[in-house]
Design an enzyme around this catalytic site. Structure first.
Site, PDB file in Angstrom:
ATOM      1  N   SER A  15       0.861  -1.204  -0.212  1.00  0.00           N
ATOM      2  CA  SER A  15       0.039   0.031  -0.063  1.00  0.00           C
ATOM      3  C   SER A  15       0.898   1.106  -0.058  1.00  0.00           C
ATOM      4  O   SER A  15       1.979   1.106   0.512  1.00  0.00           O
ATOM      5  CB  SER A  15      -0.999   0.045   1.296  1.00  0.00           C
ATOM      6  N   LYS A  18      -1.002   6.174   3.572  1.00  0.00           N
ATOM      7  CA  LYS A  18      -0.424   6.438   5.086  1.00  0.00           C
ATOM      8  C   LYS A  18      -1.229   5.711   6.204  1.00  0.00           C
ATOM      9  O   LYS A  18      -0.947   5.178   6.986  1.00  0.00           O
ATOM     10  CB  LYS A  18      -0.048   7.685   5.375  1.00  0.00           C
ATOM     11  N   GLU A  47      -1.652  -0.047 -11.755  1.00  0.00           N
ATOM     12  CA  GLU A  47      -3.112   0.513 -12.376  1.00  0.00           C
ATOM     13  C   GLU A  47      -4.080  -0.343 -11.598  1.00  0.00           C
ATOM     14  O   GLU A  47      -4.019  -1.660 -11.649  1.00  0.00           O
ATOM     15  CB  GLU A  47      -3.116   0.530 -13.638  1.00  0.00           C
ATOM     16  N   ASP A  76      -7.665  -3.904  -0.439  1.00  0.00           N
ATOM     17  CA  ASP A  76      -8.518  -2.801  -1.275  1.00  0.00           C
ATOM     18  C   ASP A  76      -9.872  -2.629  -0.633  1.00  0.00           C
ATOM     19  O   ASP A  76     -10.603  -3.723  -0.263  1.00  0.00           O
ATOM     20  CB  ASP A  76      -8.915  -3.499  -2.759  1.00  0.00           C
ATOM     21  N   SER A  77     -10.055  -1.257  -0.344  1.00  0.00           N
ATOM     22  CA  SER A  77     -11.238  -1.050   0.597  1.00  0.00           C
ATOM     23  C   SER A  77     -11.898   0.097   0.008  1.00  0.00           C
ATOM     24  O   SER A  77     -11.676   0.663  -1.008  1.00  0.00           O
ATOM     25  CB  SER A  77     -10.615  -0.691   1.990  1.00  0.00           C
ATOM     26  N   PHE A 162      -8.681   8.405   8.876  1.00  0.00           N
ATOM     27  CA  PHE A 162      -8.440   8.871   7.700  1.00  0.00           C
ATOM     28  C   PHE A 162      -9.549   8.796   6.343  1.00  0.00           C
ATOM     29  O   PHE A 162     -10.570   8.226   7.062  1.00  0.00           O
ATOM     30  CB  PHE A 162      -7.192   8.263   7.053  1.00  0.00           C
ATOM     31  N   GLY A 163      -9.668   9.306   5.368  1.00  0.00           N
ATOM     32  CA  GLY A 163     -10.547   9.222   4.346  1.00  0.00           C
ATOM     33  C   GLY A 163     -12.018   9.270   4.881  1.00  0.00           C
ATOM     34  O   GLY A 163     -12.294  10.568   5.205  1.00  0.00           O
TER      35      GLY A 163
HETATM   36  P1  ITT Z   1      -3.402   1.631  -1.789  1.00  0.00           P
HETATM   37  O1  ITT Z   1      -4.091   1.150  -3.131  1.00  0.00           O
HETATM   38  O2  ITT Z   1      -1.986   2.096  -1.937  1.00  0.00           O
HETATM   39  O3  ITT Z   1      -3.617   0.989  -0.654  1.00  0.00           O
HETATM   40  P2  ITT Z   1      -5.498   3.518  -1.942  1.00  0.00           P
HETATM   41  O4  ITT Z   1      -5.873   4.893  -0.982  1.00  0.00           O
HETATM   42  O5  ITT Z   1      -5.449   3.867  -3.321  1.00  0.00           O
HETATM   43  O6  ITT Z   1      -4.299   3.071  -1.475  1.00  0.00           O
HETATM   44  P3  ITT Z   1      -7.738   1.857  -2.198  1.00  0.00           P
HETATM   45  O7  ITT Z   1      -7.646   1.953  -3.726  1.00  0.00           O
HETATM   46  O8  ITT Z   1      -8.265   0.690  -1.468  1.00  0.00           O
HETATM   47  O9  ITT Z   1      -6.397   2.585  -1.463  1.00  0.00           O
HETATM   48  O10 ITT Z   1      -8.729   3.182  -1.851  1.00  0.00           O
HETATM   49  C1  ITT Z   1      -9.507   3.006  -0.962  1.00  0.00           C
HETATM   50  C2  ITT Z   1     -10.042   4.375  -0.443  1.00  0.00           C
HETATM   51  O11 ITT Z   1     -11.411   4.216   0.666  1.00  0.00           O
HETATM   52  C3  ITT Z   1      -9.009   4.965   0.516  1.00  0.00           C
HETATM   53  O12 ITT Z   1      -8.269   6.049   0.021  1.00  0.00           O
HETATM   54  C4  ITT Z   1     -10.018   5.825   1.627  1.00  0.00           C
HETATM   55  O13 ITT Z   1     -10.005   6.862   1.444  1.00  0.00           O
HETATM   56  C5  ITT Z   1     -11.118   4.904   1.772  1.00  0.00           C
HETATM   57  N1  ITT Z   1     -11.156   4.133   2.919  1.00  0.00           N
HETATM   58  C6  ITT Z   1     -10.803   2.696   2.825  1.00  0.00           C
HETATM   59  N2  ITT Z   1     -10.706   2.217   4.149  1.00  0.00           N
HETATM   60  C7  ITT Z   1     -11.089   3.327   4.947  1.00  0.00           C
HETATM   61  C8  ITT Z   1     -11.178   3.536   6.482  1.00  0.00           C
HETATM   62  O14 ITT Z   1     -10.790   2.686   7.440  1.00  0.00           O
HETATM   63  N3  ITT Z   1     -11.701   4.676   6.967  1.00  0.00           N
HETATM   64  C9  ITT Z   1     -11.586   5.585   5.972  1.00  0.00           C
HETATM   65  N4  ITT Z   1     -11.652   5.586   4.465  1.00  0.00           N
HETATM   66  C10 ITT Z   1     -11.167   4.216   4.165  1.00  0.00           C
END
Ligand code: ITT
Length: 212
Positions: A15, A18, A47, A76-77, A162-163
């Site tokens: 990943s 952060k 990609e 992936d989340s 985050f997110g």
């Molecule tokens: P990597 O692929 O490098 O791991 P990414 O941010 O691109 O990083 P994803 O493609 O899986 O990861 O995108 C998932 C997004 O969903 C991530 O950027 C977060 O904003 C959100 N997300 C996932 N888990 C979360 C959490 O526990 N709390 C808040 N937001 C989350």
């Protein structure tokens, strides 16, 4: 179902996010792996063109395992809103744009819900999904999925996490993920059940690949 066990040693967390890397490190900490992230190894970000969480988790885990020659764990989340047919879902990172502006992404969700609400009653239900893929350099893969359901709240609350954390309140709790310490968000206090999608997927991963 029998899973391949993961031996002690080096493990790559595939990943570049952060917040995610911090949470996965916390969840892995009792197991004594020598953890290094794809970001620290400076591995390229593949990609993510899969159409499911599983497909994208596999793309990331396999790319890291191939490039590093080490077992690699990808997550992936995403955040899925019922009334938006599961969006942003696998596009959760993309909705924040190149600046990774999650205030904007949360506002986009709220605006879409408000537009729908002006035409009738809308559900404010949503859920987080995390799919973990563990890939070995020989191509073997294992998958584990976790979900947590709750309410999509507005305005966002809390600056922990985050997110999309500030706009999600899990069922049975009166605080958003943004208002919870990571320990609370994992729900991993002694004897308790995991709470977050990631901790739930991780529990299955640890039962399948780490214990016994
Ligand atoms: P990597 O692929 O490098 O791991 P990414 O941010 O691109 O990083 P994803 O493609 O899986 O990861 O995108 C998932 C997004 O969903 C991530 O950027 C977060 O904003 C959100 N997300 C996932 N888990 C979360 C959490 O526990 N709390 C808040 N937001 C989350």
């Amino acid at each position: 179902m029998s899973h391949r066990k993961l031996d002690a040693g080096k493990l790559v967390v595939a990943s570049h996010n952060k917040g995610k890397i911090r949470e996965i490190n916390e969840l892995l900490s009792p197991y004594g792996f020598e953890v290094v992230s794809a970001a620290e190894l400076d591995l390229p970000e593949p990609e993510e063109n899969g159409l499911t969480f599983e497909a994208n988790a596999a793309i990331k885990a396999c790319a890291a395992a191939e490039a590093s020659g080490l077992p690699s764990l990808a997550d992936d989340s995403g955040f899925c809103v019922d009334e938006l047919d599961g969006d942003p879902g696998i596009y959760s990172a993309r909705w924040a744009g190149p600046e990774k502006d999650f205030s904007m992404a949360m506002r986009t969700i709220e605006e879409k819900l408000q537009t729908l609400a002006s035409a009738g009653e809308v559900s404010r239900r949503g859920y987080f999904v995390a799919v973990l893929c563990l890939a070995w350099p020989d191509g073997h893969q294992e998958f584990f999925r976790g979900e947590v359901h709750g309410d999509v709240v507005w305005p966002p609350r809390g600056d922990l996490g985050f997110g999309y954390d500030p706009m999600f309140q899990p069922d049975g709790h009166d605080r958003t993920f943004g208002e919870m310490s990571s320990e609370e968000k994992h729900g991993m206090a002694l004897g308790s059940e995991p709470l977050s999608h990631r901790a739930r997927a991780f529990k299955l991963f640890s039962e399948g690949c780490l214990e016994g």
